[in-house]
Design a protein around this motif. Structure first.
Motif, PDB file in Angstrom:
ATOM      1  N   LYS A  11       0.886  -1.181   0.008  1.00  0.00           N
ATOM      2  CA  LYS A  11      -0.118   0.007  -0.042  1.00  0.00           C
ATOM      3  C   LYS A  11       0.741   1.239  -0.066  1.00  0.00           C
ATOM      4  O   LYS A  11       0.414   2.375  -0.483  1.00  0.00           O
ATOM      5  CB  LYS A  11      -0.881   0.022   1.317  1.00  0.00           C
ATOM      6  N   LYS A  14       2.193   3.576  -3.086  1.00  0.00           N
ATOM      7  CA  LYS A  14       1.601   4.733  -3.940  1.00  0.00           C
ATOM      8  C   LYS A  14       1.922   5.967  -3.339  1.00  0.00           C
ATOM      9  O   LYS A  14       1.648   7.104  -3.940  1.00  0.00           O
ATOM     10  CB  LYS A  14       0.103   4.236  -4.072  1.00  0.00           C
ATOM     11  N   LYS A  15       2.552   5.884  -2.144  1.00  0.00           N
ATOM     12  CA  LYS A  15       3.011   7.116  -1.253  1.00  0.00           C
ATOM     13  C   LYS A  15       4.278   7.602  -1.590  1.00  0.00           C
ATOM     14  O   LYS A  15       5.238   6.867  -1.129  1.00  0.00           O
ATOM     15  CB  LYS A  15       2.382   6.836  -0.023  1.00  0.00           C
ATOM     16  N   ALA A  32       8.334  10.503  -6.296  1.00  0.00           N
ATOM     17  CA  ALA A  32       7.326  10.849  -7.327  1.00  0.00           C
ATOM     18  C   ALA A  32       7.808  11.538  -8.633  1.00  0.00           C
ATOM     19  O   ALA A  32       8.705  12.126  -8.737  1.00  0.00           O
ATOM     20  CB  ALA A  32       6.149  11.565  -6.556  1.00  0.00           C
ATOM     21  N   GLU A  37       3.089   7.141 -14.086  1.00  0.00           N
ATOM     22  CA  GLU A  37       2.019   6.551 -13.242  1.00  0.00           C
ATOM     23  C   GLU A  37       2.785   6.197 -11.983  1.00  0.00           C
ATOM     24  O   GLU A  37       3.981   5.905 -11.947  1.00  0.00           O
ATOM     25  CB  GLU A  37       1.317   5.561 -13.939  1.00  0.00           C
ATOM     26  N   TRP A  38       2.086   6.002 -10.769  1.00  0.00           N
ATOM     27  CA  TRP A  38       2.612   5.601  -9.546  1.00  0.00           C
ATOM     28  C   TRP A  38       3.421   4.101  -9.604  1.00  0.00           C
ATOM     29  O   TRP A  38       4.583   3.873  -9.065  1.00  0.00           O
ATOM     30  CB  TRP A  38       1.728   5.322  -8.325  1.00  0.00           C
ATOM     31  N   LYS A  39       2.802   3.222 -10.434  1.00  0.00           N
ATOM     32  CA  LYS A  39       3.602   2.024 -10.822  1.00  0.00           C
ATOM     33  C   LYS A  39       5.125   2.149 -11.268  1.00  0.00           C
ATOM     34  O   LYS A  39       6.009   1.405 -10.857  1.00  0.00           O
ATOM     35  CB  LYS A  39       2.837   1.032 -11.543  1.00  0.00           C
ATOM     36  N   TRP A  41       7.041   4.781 -10.389  1.00  0.00           N
ATOM     37  CA  TRP A  41       7.762   5.801  -9.926  1.00  0.00           C
ATOM     38  C   TRP A  41       9.134   4.998  -9.341  1.00  0.00           C
ATOM     39  O   TRP A  41       9.083   3.831  -9.193  1.00  0.00           O
ATOM     40  CB  TRP A  41       7.087   6.170  -8.720  1.00  0.00           C
ATOM     41  N   LYS A  43      11.676   3.416  -6.882  1.00  0.00           N
ATOM     42  CA  LYS A  43      11.402   2.766  -5.699  1.00  0.00           C
ATOM     43  C   LYS A  43      12.750   1.950  -5.185  1.00  0.00           C
ATOM     44  O   LYS A  43      13.415   1.273  -6.057  1.00  0.00           O
ATOM     45  CB  LYS A  43      10.404   2.107  -5.604  1.00  0.00           C
TER      46      LYS A  43
END
Length: 407
Positions: A11, A14-15, A32, A37-39, A41, A43
């Protein structure tokens, strides 16, 4: 802190921000990007810790769809904390391991691999196909058997000497070129991070103390030469013949080059606008100086006339019977033997040398450079590196006139 579940961590994907996910010090960092899209980003997993009162962080790898899973990141944190407990900084430990791995990879790189890489990186600048071929063939013949399969980092002076020793006296020109090629390959390997230290193939102040200079080893071989007074008459007879070997011999005499220079001559070497024929150092039996420079031959009008009468049916100036193969190295000699069996083709260079010494006022070094000989005095040679092209062109024009029977 309590470790988050896999679902809870998903979860957080997405943040944006840095999220503590546990065990202590493990964070999920998300950056971000408005354009994604967040997918998509960026990480990553990060381990934060204190060392000597200073906060440090250690990247553990990418997170998300194509990254390492949460369990792997947690295992890496546990390993890092074990190092900290032992008084070892995990970041420095990783740097040490990577440096060691780099050294191990370098040790695995062989001299032959470096040689092939050097050739691949430089052959585009070698216009002469013979040059490219000889680079590989000389290394194959004289070097690879000695240390081609050994790590390039292990090549030392003793190995280089062992490779050169058998040919230094017997084949001084070849040995000199092989030494220079080894030196360049080892320099390339050093720049590429595969070896360190001084180059064991360097000449000045190193191998120069082991081996004699090439010009002192060169054996003087006197070839039977036609007296220069008889040459104009012979040229008349030669020009009456219509064979390709006759044109090759005429061209050889007019340019005062060696048999191999003529039969290996390529159209790509000739610049008719500048009236120049550039013979690669790789094709020369002798060298102008230790820099292995190309030999530029000024082309007189009679020499250009010979070329202009030829058919460009091959890459070679004087093609042989087989397709895209040069004239046989015996063709000119056989032609000469038909009328003057006592002379050799190479002897015409002596004819030229005798004529220049007795019938002209051109300095010795100009004549020697016209013959692609080394100039003996090193100080004098340093002042002659401009090739004296204008003076040599005038010399060859006088020679052409003499060959034509013009006073």
């Amino acid at each position: 802190m309590a470790e988050l579940t896999e679902k809870a961590v998903q979860k957080l994907m997405k943040k944006p921000g840095r999220h503590a996910v546990g065990p202590r010090g493990l964070y999920l960092q998300i950056t971000a990007s408005p354009a994604r899209e967040w997918k998509d980003w960026p990480k990553s997993w990060i381990f934060r810790y204190q060392r000597g009162g200073t906060s440090r962080h250690m990247g553990l790898g990418a997170a998300g769809r194509n990254g390492i899973p949460l369990k792997t990141a947690r295992d890496r944190v546990i390993e890092a904390r074990q190092l900290l407990s032992a008084g070892i900084d995990p970041v420095k430990q990783r740097e040490t391991e990577r440096a060691a791995a780099k050294i191990d990879r370098a040790k695995a790189v062989t001299f032959k691999h470096c040689a092939e890489s050097y050739i691949a990186h430089h052959q585009a600048t070698w216009k002469n196909p013979v040059h490219r071929k000889q680079w590989s063939s000389t290394l194959e013949t004289y070097v690879y058997n000695s240390f081609g399969s050994l790590p390039v980092s292990a090549v030392d002076t003793a190995m280089v000497i062992k490779a050169l020793d058998p040919i230094w006296t017997a084949k001084p020109e070849t040995a000199g070129r092989v030494r220079g090629r080894i030196e360049r390959i080892l320099d390339w390997a050093k720049v590429s991070g595969f070896r360190a230290g001084e180059n064991p193939a360097r000449w000045r102040g190193h191998l120069s103390e082991k081996f004699a200079k090439k010009r002192k080893l060169r054996k003087v071989k006197h070839h039977p030469a036609m007296p220069y007074a008889a040459l104009p008459t012979y040229m008349v007879a030669l020009r009456s013949k219509e064979s390709i070997s006759a044109r090759a011999l005429e061209f050889t005499i007019l340019t005062a080059v060696r048999t191999g220079d003529t039969i290996g001559g390529l159209w790509s070497e000739v610049d008719q606008d500048k009236k120049l024929w550039t013979i690669s150092a790789e094709r020369l039996k002798g060298q102008v100086d230790v820099r292995e420079d190309d030999h530029r031959v000024p082309l007189t009008e009679p020499a250009l006339k010979v070329l202009n009468a030829l058919h460009r049916e091959s890459d070679f100036l004087f093609p042989g019977a087989k397709e895209n193969k040069p004239l046989s190295n015996m063709a000119m000699l056989n032609l000469l033997k038909g009328s003057h069996p006592e002379f050799t083709v190479h002897g015409f260079r002596s004819t030229f040398r005798d004529w220049a010494a007795e019938e002209t006022d051109f300095p010795n070094h100009v004549v020697e450079m016209a013959l692609a000989h080394e100039i003996g005095n090193e100080v004098e040679a340093a002042y002659r590196r401009g090739e004296l092209l204008d003076k040599r062109r005038k010399l060859m024009e006088y020679w052409a006139a003499f060959c034509a029977g013009t006073p």
